[in-house]
Design a protein around this motif. Structure first.
Motif, short mmCIF file in Angstrom:
data_model
loop_
_atom_site.label_atom_id
_atom_site.label_comp_id
_atom_site.label_asym_id
_atom_site.label_seq_id
_atom_site.Cartn_x
_atom_site.Cartn_y
_atom_site.Cartn_z
N UNK A 122 80.44 1.27 12.78
CA UNK A 122 79.99 2.87 12.55
C UNK A 122 78.38 2.79 12.51
N UNK A 123 77.71 1.79 12.42
CA UNK A 123 76.32 2.08 12.04
C UNK A 123 75.58 1.61 13.47
N UNK A 124 76.34 0.91 14.32
CA UNK A 124 75.76 0.57 15.68
C UNK A 124 76.39 1.06 17.00
N UNK A 125 77.45 0.79 17.08
CA UNK A 125 78.33 1.19 18.31
C UNK A 125 78.67 2.54 18.47
N UNK A 126 78.93 3.25 17.46
CA UNK A 126 79.25 4.66 17.65
C UNK A 126 78.51 5.78 17.05
N UNK A 127 77.03 5.43 17.41
CA UNK A 127 75.84 6.30 16.87
C UNK A 127 75.28 6.79 18.42
N UNK A 140 75.33 10.62 14.12
CA UNK A 140 76.03 9.71 13.39
C UNK A 140 77.51 9.38 13.93
N UNK A 141 78.45 8.45 13.41
CA UNK A 141 79.80 8.07 13.86
C UNK A 141 80.79 9.10 13.57
N UNK A 173 67.98 6.93 10.34
CA UNK A 173 68.21 5.38 10.19
C UNK A 173 68.74 4.81 11.47
N UNK A 174 68.33 3.94 12.37
CA UNK A 174 68.89 3.45 13.43
C UNK A 174 68.91 1.82 13.07
#
Length: 206
Positions: A122-127, A140-141, A173-174
């Motif tokens: 949720x935080x990394x791959x789908x943003x 965001x996701x 935020x990334x």
């Protein structure tokens, strides 16, 4: 991007905790030494993949640069999901051969790994985070989009979720593990410093 202290302290803390639990009577029979070995191997793989993380963002059409998930995030997300599935398989099909403490510990480990995999996804791959000379945008996701003009950026700070760019109208935020995160963080920090200098000069002329 250089390693942050959390990236070094967390695996060392986990390994130390597993070794300490090995000497407690209630958990001495659990395969904690093997678990510590798995953590050490995973951390070694993390460090190796961290060296392959690209410093610059990917240029796309229209003058935009994008952050892309790195091999570290793919390894962590799908590796944790696969290990959680293996542990859950062991709980379901081999639960009768294990004692209660070992069964509960394995089930909790599977839940933690599954939760970590979902969080990384949720935080990394789908943003999606991209920027040009005028603004930075984040999706965001869940599909929520945030846009900040560079002229309104006030600060850039690391936190437990990654790196946060704060502006007058919001924040973005990334992940610090994204390919190009170092370039975006440096660019945002430069913009924040210029904006602070401009504000100081404007205040001084009043």
């Amino acid at each position: 991007m250089p390693l942050r202290w959390q990236e070094v302290a967390l695996p060392l803390l986990v390994i130390t905790l597993l070794i300490a639990l090995k000497y407690l009577p209630m958990t001495a029979h659990l395969p904690l030494s093997r678990a510590a070995g798995v953590v050490a191997f995973g951390y070694a793989a993390f460090l190796a993949l961290r060296l392959l993380q690209p410093e610059d963002g990917l240029m796309v059409d229209g003058g935009w640069a994008e952050l892309r998930p790195s091999m570290v995030e793919y390894f962590a997300c799908y590796g944790a999901a696969a290990l959680a599935a293996v542990l859950l398989f062991a709980v379901i099909f081999m639960g009768s051969a294990a004692d209660t403490v070992q069964l509960v510990a394995t089930y909790l480990a599977a839940l933690l790994l599954a939760g970590g995999s979902i969080g990384i996804g949720l935080v990394g791959l789908f943003t999606n985070t991209r920027w040009d000379n005028r603004q930075v945008r984040h999706r965001s996701a869940t599909g929520r989009e945030t846009a900040l003009d560079w002229a309104e950026v006030r600060s850039v700070r690391p936190n437990w979720r990654g790196i946060t760019i704060t502006g007058t109208t919001g924040r973005i935020t990334f992940s610090q593990f994204h390919g190009g995160a170092a370039q975006l963080a440096k660019h945002a920090a430069t913009r924040a410093m210029r904006n602070a200098q401009t504000s100081t000069k404007a205040f001084a002329t009043l």
